[in-house]
Design a protein around this motif. Structure first.
Motif, PDB file in Angstrom:
ATOM      1  N   ASN A 134      44.018  65.196  87.853  1.00  0.00           N
ATOM      2  CA  ASN A 134      45.167  65.996  88.256  1.00  0.00           C
ATOM      3  C   ASN A 134      45.068  67.352  87.563  1.00  0.00           C
ATOM      4  O   ASN A 134      45.746  67.622  86.577  1.00  0.00           O
ATOM      5  N   GLN A 135      44.143  68.193  88.086  1.00  0.00           N
ATOM      6  CA  GLN A 135      43.817  69.449  87.412  1.00  0.00           C
ATOM      7  C   GLN A 135      44.829  70.540  87.705  1.00  0.00           C
ATOM      8  O   GLN A 135      44.562  71.474  88.452  1.00  0.00           O
ATOM      9  N   LEU A 136      45.991  70.420  87.087  1.00  0.00           N
ATOM     10  CA  LEU A 136      47.021  71.429  87.291  1.00  0.00           C
ATOM     11  C   LEU A 136      46.916  72.500  86.216  1.00  0.00           C
ATOM     12  O   LEU A 136      46.440  72.243  85.111  1.00  0.00           O
ATOM     13  N   SER A 137      47.389  73.684  86.524  1.00  0.00           N
ATOM     14  CA  SER A 137      47.477  74.711  85.491  1.00  0.00           C
ATOM     15  C   SER A 137      48.703  74.415  84.640  1.00  0.00           C
ATOM     16  O   SER A 137      49.590  73.657  85.056  1.00  0.00           O
ATOM     17  N   ASP A 138      48.755  75.034  83.459  1.00  0.00           N
ATOM     18  CA  ASP A 138      49.923  74.840  82.604  1.00  0.00           C
ATOM     19  C   ASP A 138      51.198  75.219  83.341  1.00  0.00           C
ATOM     20  O   ASP A 138      52.221  74.536  83.267  1.00  0.00           O
ATOM     21  N   PHE A 139      51.130  76.318  84.077  1.00  0.00           N
ATOM     22  CA  PHE A 139      52.322  76.777  84.774  1.00  0.00           C
ATOM     23  C   PHE A 139      52.695  75.832  85.919  1.00  0.00           C
ATOM     24  O   PHE A 139      53.874  75.605  86.175  1.00  0.00           O
TER      25      PHE A 139
ATOM     26  N   ARG B 331      52.752  98.302  91.153  1.00  0.00           N
ATOM     27  CA  ARG B 331      52.721  96.847  91.170  1.00  0.00           C
ATOM     28  C   ARG B 331      51.283  96.341  91.113  1.00  0.00           C
ATOM     29  O   ARG B 331      50.380  96.981  91.649  1.00  0.00           O
ATOM     30  N   LEU B 332      51.133  95.202  90.492  1.00  0.00           N
ATOM     31  CA  LEU B 332      49.826  94.559  90.400  1.00  0.00           C
ATOM     32  C   LEU B 332      49.917  93.167  91.010  1.00  0.00           C
ATOM     33  O   LEU B 332      50.743  92.353  90.596  1.00  0.00           O
ATOM     34  N   PHE B 333      49.090  92.914  92.003  1.00  0.00           N
ATOM     35  CA  PHE B 333      49.008  91.577  92.591  1.00  0.00           C
ATOM     36  C   PHE B 333      47.726  90.937  92.093  1.00  0.00           C
ATOM     37  O   PHE B 333      46.633  91.491  92.274  1.00  0.00           O
ATOM     38  N   VAL B 334      47.854  89.792  91.421  1.00  0.00           N
ATOM     39  CA  VAL B 334      46.684  89.074  90.917  1.00  0.00           C
ATOM     40  C   VAL B 334      46.475  87.845  91.799  1.00  0.00           C
ATOM     41  O   VAL B 334      47.428  87.094  92.064  1.00  0.00           O
ATOM     42  N   PHE B 335      45.239  87.639  92.243  1.00  0.00           N
ATOM     43  CA  PHE B 335      44.957  86.572  93.209  1.00  0.00           C
ATOM     44  C   PHE B 335      45.247  85.181  92.655  1.00  0.00           C
ATOM     45  O   PHE B 335      45.055  84.917  91.473  1.00  0.00           O
ATOM     46  N   PRO B 336      45.673  84.290  93.534  1.00  0.00           N
ATOM     47  CA  PRO B 336      45.804  82.888  93.150  1.00  0.00           C
ATOM     48  C   PRO B 336      44.412  82.262  93.026  1.00  0.00           C
ATOM     49  O   PRO B 336      43.463  82.749  93.641  1.00  0.00           O
ATOM     50  N   SER B 337      44.313  81.211  92.226  1.00  0.00           N
ATOM     51  CA  SER B 337      43.032  80.514  92.087  1.00  0.00           C
ATOM     52  C   SER B 337      43.165  79.084  92.582  1.00  0.00           C
ATOM     53  O   SER B 337      44.264  78.566  92.751  1.00  0.00           O
ATOM     54  N   ILE B 338      42.003  78.460  92.769  1.00  0.00           N
ATOM     55  CA  ILE B 338      41.985  77.068  93.234  1.00  0.00           C
ATOM     56  C   ILE B 338      41.849  76.127  92.042  1.00  0.00           C
ATOM     57  O   ILE B 338      42.409  75.047  92.013  1.00  0.00           O
ATOM     58  N   GLY B 339      41.126  76.567  91.024  1.00  0.00           N
ATOM     59  CA  GLY B 339      40.937  75.733  89.837  1.00  0.00           C
ATOM     60  C   GLY B 339      40.341  76.586  88.737  1.00  0.00           C
ATOM     61  O   GLY B 339      40.146  77.791  88.895  1.00  0.00           O
ATOM     62  N   GLY B 340      40.034  75.933  87.616  1.00  0.00           N
ATOM     63  CA  GLY B 340      39.510  76.652  86.470  1.00  0.00           C
ATOM     64  C   GLY B 340      38.210  77.369  86.783  1.00  0.00           C
ATOM     65  O   GLY B 340      37.906  78.411  86.215  1.00  0.00           O
ATOM     66  N   PHE B 341      37.419  76.818  87.715  1.00  0.00           N
ATOM     67  CA  PHE B 341      36.133  77.435  88.008  1.00  0.00           C
ATOM     68  C   PHE B 341      35.977  77.857  89.461  1.00  0.00           C
ATOM     69  O   PHE B 341      34.889  78.179  89.900  1.00  0.00           O
ATOM     70  N   VAL B 342      37.065  77.827  90.191  1.00  0.00           N
ATOM     71  CA  VAL B 342      37.058  78.408  91.536  1.00  0.00           C
ATOM     72  C   VAL B 342      38.265  79.336  91.580  1.00  0.00           C
ATOM     73  O   VAL B 342      39.403  78.884  91.699  1.00  0.00           O
ATOM     74  N   GLY B 343      37.992  80.611  91.407  1.00  0.00           N
ATOM     75  CA  GLY B 343      39.068  81.545  91.077  1.00  0.00           C
ATOM     76  C   GLY B 343      39.537  82.422  92.219  1.00  0.00           C
ATOM     77  O   GLY B 343      39.285  82.159  93.405  1.00  0.00           O
ATOM     78  N   GLY B 344      40.209  83.483  91.823  1.00  0.00           N
ATOM     79  CA  GLY B 344      40.795  84.411  92.777  1.00  0.00           C
ATOM     80  C   GLY B 344      39.762  85.116  93.625  1.00  0.00           C
ATOM     81  O   GLY B 344      40.026  85.467  94.780  1.00  0.00           O
ATOM     82  N   ASP B 345      38.563  85.297  93.067  1.00  0.00           N
ATOM     83  CA  ASP B 345      37.522  85.964  93.856  1.00  0.00           C
ATOM     84  C   ASP B 345      37.101  85.085  95.031  1.00  0.00           C
ATOM     85  O   ASP B 345      36.858  85.583  96.132  1.00  0.00           O
ATOM     86  N   THR B 346      37.070  83.775  94.803  1.00  0.00           N
ATOM     87  CA  THR B 346      36.726  82.861  95.901  1.00  0.00           C
ATOM     88  C   THR B 346      37.817  82.864  96.967  1.00  0.00           C
ATOM     89  O   THR B 346      37.531  82.843  98.169  1.00  0.00           O
TER      90      THR B 346
END
Ligand code: FES
Ligand code: FES
Lengths: 610, 610
Positions: A134-139, B331-346
């Motif tokens: 269950n790889q959730l982020s802290d938030f 304003r700054l929009f920072v991308f959502p990520s999928i997981g710790g190693f699949v990030g906003g760039d993906t």
């Protein structure tokens, strides 16, 4: 070894106390229940806390140099808030420096808990940590635990979240405002400190506040004090003039308001034994000028036609940005206004009077230096303001004083004159409600005629009460040898001052009725709001012609409705939209420009017009 | 009189130039087109801009003391960015300090204007002042003029509004983001300076940016540079380790990213001749670690199971809070990520590949040190990451260099070996795409077998290319005497490095296919994203077994899709919700814990597996 305490002798009461070295004289005196006048809250800004050191005077402070004469300093006078006690001392506290308990109106806030719907809450969470499955982020953990799909947090909270989670073993308390995260604390703090909120009525003269539990709606404490801006003038115009002179002045006058509010907040919190950091929400209602001066939005263009404020709509701000010392992410709701002279306090009154809910038109009058009047029902609401001047506050009256201990607040005449004072203390002057009461008694016994002129032949038993000096005729209410602190009387000029004030209100009421197209007899209710309104006798108001003729049951005193209205918006979020809607919907009627104004005003100064 | 200019002699080119007194050596050299390595953007933080003063060395700076040896300082070495030229000087610029034009990928941003719907705009207003008949507040005037019922402004704007209105004679230019007022300027500034926005791809190695006109969507400029965080390690893990060591380090590494982005912004603005103050909006896509390190949100718990980021959802922040030097309310929009190693760039890549719109499953691979792979169609999307290591960036390869001028980027073998270099410059090393090309050629000619082992008997004409030293077998691509700057070759160990990298990617692809329950032959499209992907030949990728067997038409290179995706969210507000939805909807598949991982990985290192 240096000693840790010093001995302070307080005069004239000859009270000897022991206080820590380095304490300020003001704080030391307060431990002996000697409370000093302090418009600025002990910041060396108002010069009101003058005391005289008979022994052990400290070196003069910069504030002493500013507020005191050279020879006063030589005589040992100092400002108590700036005087640091490093040695034994003897201090004489002059009578005029001591505060009388002031009749600041804070008692009218609804004391029974109301169903709260404030949007604020604290929630305790025990969260299961993330796992490989269950790889959730802290938030995400928080978001799912509080079940808020679009939970928002600022960067500072995100920065501390991971450590707080792990240090607390995933047991956190969140403070929330709707979808916004306001704070994260380790462990369970919700039980100790609940989400608190304060409602503030920022008056020209006084600041009143009430502290609530935001979830239950429970009232925790009330407090009030003078607006420290008073040092730059009692009236709105002199404060605007001061503020507009320079950006520095504008900043100073804003800081004074913030200091006054912060002081009220400190009192509220001290009375409830809570920390100001627990306050997450503040709502504030004040007249348009007060709201501008507090927020440092320029009031420069308010005093002259076309009387333009910077903003009229409600503002949702960061409380910290406005200089309030509460929770760092606390929100501040500032009331919407109707016009330059019908402000947020009137809109707050309207939330209590609820004119929009009645079928027949009703009238609401907030009596003060500036009177605000709203008339209407349902969708049609109109408002105006009347510059009544300071008579209702006891100012510009020969023996006038504020409504404080010793002030005559009611006068009756049967054969003789008898007076009642606030706190039953020896009479020291007359306040606004005493003035109204006296005028009413004078009218009933013919001491003044319909034009306001003294009639020395009215009652034989009162003959010896009249006197004449270089300023004209006067009427003695109570003499020093009758138990008062001094002779207390009203002059013909005082009666005129009253007539100007009541004439302004009555003229505005008549013009509004005319504008609306109804007679006074068609009115359903007459709501009287404001500090002054709270202390008057409805019959006096009717007899003196301050309000239209009405049955006693039609007259409703709603007291400090501004504070009650501010409390409503604090505890019930939907009231904020309602306030904005009422403010936008109410049409401001400008009286100054009307051709019929002068005639109606002159006529309204007479008695018996309604 | 003191002279205003000094003479600088640049060596070894013997270029003499005249520059103003007090200029930094770095800026002086740049006027002569000598561009120095500067990972930190000239802040004395990276130590890369070493030059040698042969004459006129200034006093050493604190940065010199930190980065240079004592004897180097004595020999006249200085960091050029910190060296102030007060006197004539002679500077030798070493070869290794000069930058080669780097192949940072910025060319793939869609260059044609797209229909913009950014929510940002500038509006010019000529307003009629309030009057006694129309008693509006200053803010109401704006609100009505822009026809935004719930226009919002912060306190600072309200404070300056009344003066701006009157000084400008009621002619203003407003900057808006939806219902929020971002700025008020006197007069008509919209014609000169339009509302600008920047899209940023924050890569581990490079930062790329594109500047747009937010209303028309027109592309104004593109720029790229190295990520200055590189001074604390080329890879993600060493940077996290550095940042996690102390709050000071975390702040420093965040400031380095901000400095790099600010430098890219300066380049973008210089190229378009605009001020950074006109930038009202920034969107940023980076891998999860880069986004964390930039925002100073602790990445401490990312490297170890269960690999927990602080946040995965998109963030809407104040650009100033994140250290970006653009408009103060930007304003700054920072991308959502999928997981710790699949990030906003993906996720940004996914906005371009649009897998969710295809009926048949497609595959998207972003090839880099960390490879990200997404598979799916419609509502079902799964993703994983593969630690490919640095071989694709030319690191850990005997003659490997970055993709810069002089790097071999393709190799072909007919009878003999021929190489192509970037910029057709004399070969100085081999970069990732050259490595892939060489491997492909080796496989086609049998120079290596299916297990990756050299076969010295493959082609007689290549016999003399093989050599052996203490480290084992090697294959000479080009010799110094064949026009290269040095001998450039591949070793058996280099081949193994490549196999590890491609094996990681190929294994991840196979496991995702298995998880999804389809064969590679069922794939519709294969999208290849990322800087590396952009420079490779699809046939080489197929032959080397990096991607599943497919027809050439099925393979789509989407280039630096992260920057293109960031541009999409910059110019089209609805894409932000789409990015969040895609990120939340895509399931992350953890490969590390799977029992079949090691077997499939070992197998995938072989050639001919797809
Ligand atoms: S309380 Fe001392 S100067 Fe105001
Ligand atoms: S550019 Fe000089 S130290 Fe980085």
């Amino acid at each position: 070894m240096a000693k840790n305490t010093i001995t302070l002798r307080i005069l004239p009461e000859e009270n000897w106390i022991s206080v820590p070295v380095g304490i300020s004289a003001r704080d030391a005196l307060s431990t002996a229940d000697v409370v000093l006048a302090d418009y600025c809250g002990g910041q060396g800004l108002c010069g009101k806390c003058r005391v005289q050191f008979l022994e052990g005077a400290p070196d003069p402070s910069y504030a002493d140099d500013e507020f005191l004469e050279k020879n006063e300093i030589e005589q040992g006078f100092r400002l108590a808030c700036m005087a640091r006690l490093d040695n034994d001392a003897a201090i004489l506290v002059p009578f005029e420096t001591r505060t009388q308990p002031s009749q600041v109106l804070v008692k009218d806030v609804e004391a029974k808990p109301i169903a709260a719907d404030s949007g604020f809450k604290k929630i305790q969470l025990k969260i299961a940590p993330a796992s490989l499955e269950n790889q959730l982020s802290d938030f995400d953990l928080l978001r799912q635990a509080v079940k808020i799909e679009n939970l928002r947090a600022d960067l500072a909270l995100l920065k501390k979240l991971p450590f707080l989670l792990r240090e607390s073993d995933y047991s956190l308390t969140l403070s929330l405002c709707e979808d916004d995260l306001l704070d994260i604390e380790a462990g369970d703090t919700a039980a100790d400190v609940c989400a608190l909120g304060a409602a503030i009525d920022l008056g020209t003269t006084t600041i009143a506040g009430a502290l609530y539990h935001l979830e239950s709606g429970k009232l925790l404490s009330r407090a009030g004090r003078l607006n420290p801006q008073t040092i730059h003038g009692a009236d709105i115009i002199s404060r605007i003039q001061y503020a507009s002179a320079s950006p520095k002045n504008r900043k100073e006058i804003s800081a004074l308001a913030a200091a006054g509010i912060n002081e009220v907040i400190r009192e509220l919190c001290a009375a409830a034994s809570v920390s100001a950091d627990a306050i997450l929400s503040i709502t504030l209602a004040g007249n348009t000028t007060m709201q501008h001066l507090f927020l440092e939005t320029p009031a420069d263009f308010l005093p002259t036609a076309p009387y333009v404020p910077v903003f009229k709509d409600a503002l949702n701000l960061s409380a910290g940005d406005a200089g309030l010392q509460i929770h760092q992410r606390a929100r501040l709701f500032v009331f919407p206004s109707i016009g330059g002279f019908v402000g947020g306090d009137t809109v707050a009154d309207m939330l209590i009077a609820s004119l929009e809910n009645s079928a027949k038109p009703s009238l609401m009058i907030d009596i003060g230096t500036n009177g605000e009047i709203v008339l209407g029902a349902g969708k049609r609401l109109i408002a105006t303001s009347a510059a009544a001047g300071p008579a209702f506050e006891g100012r510009n009256i020969a023996c006038g004083i504020r409504a404080e201990s010793g002030a005559i607040d009611s006068v009756s005449i049967v054969e003789k004159v008898s007076v009642h004072t606030i706190g039953d203390a020896p009479a020291s002057g007359i306040c606004g409600s005493g003035l109204l009461s006296a005028i009413s008694a004078f009218r009933q016994k013919g001491v003044i005629d319909a034009s306001g002129r003294f009639n020395t032949n009215a009652l034989p038993s009162l003959k010896d009460r009249f006197f004449e000096n270089e300023e004209g005729l006067g009427f003695m209410l109570i003499r020093k040898n009758e138990g008062a602190q001094r002779d207390i009387f009203l002059t013909q000029k005082d009666i005129r001052q009253f007539q100007l004030a009541k004439g302004a209100i009555a003229a505005a009421v008549q013009l509004l009725l005319k504008e609306y197209g109804i007679a006074a007899s068609a009115l359903d209710k007459i709501y009287i709001a404001g500090a002054f309104g709270n202390f008057i006798n409805p019959e006096d108001a009717l007899i003196a012609g301050l309000i239209p003729a009405a049955e006693k049951e039609q007259i409703k005193f709603i007291g400090n409705a501004a504070l009650a209205g501010a409390s409503e918006t604090l505890l019930r979020t939907p009231m904020r939209a309602k306030a904005l809607e009422l403010a936008r919907r109410t049409a401001f009627i400008e009286l100054a420009g009307r051709p019929d104004f002068q005639d109606i005003f002159a006529e309204s100064m007479m008695f018996g017009i309604f």
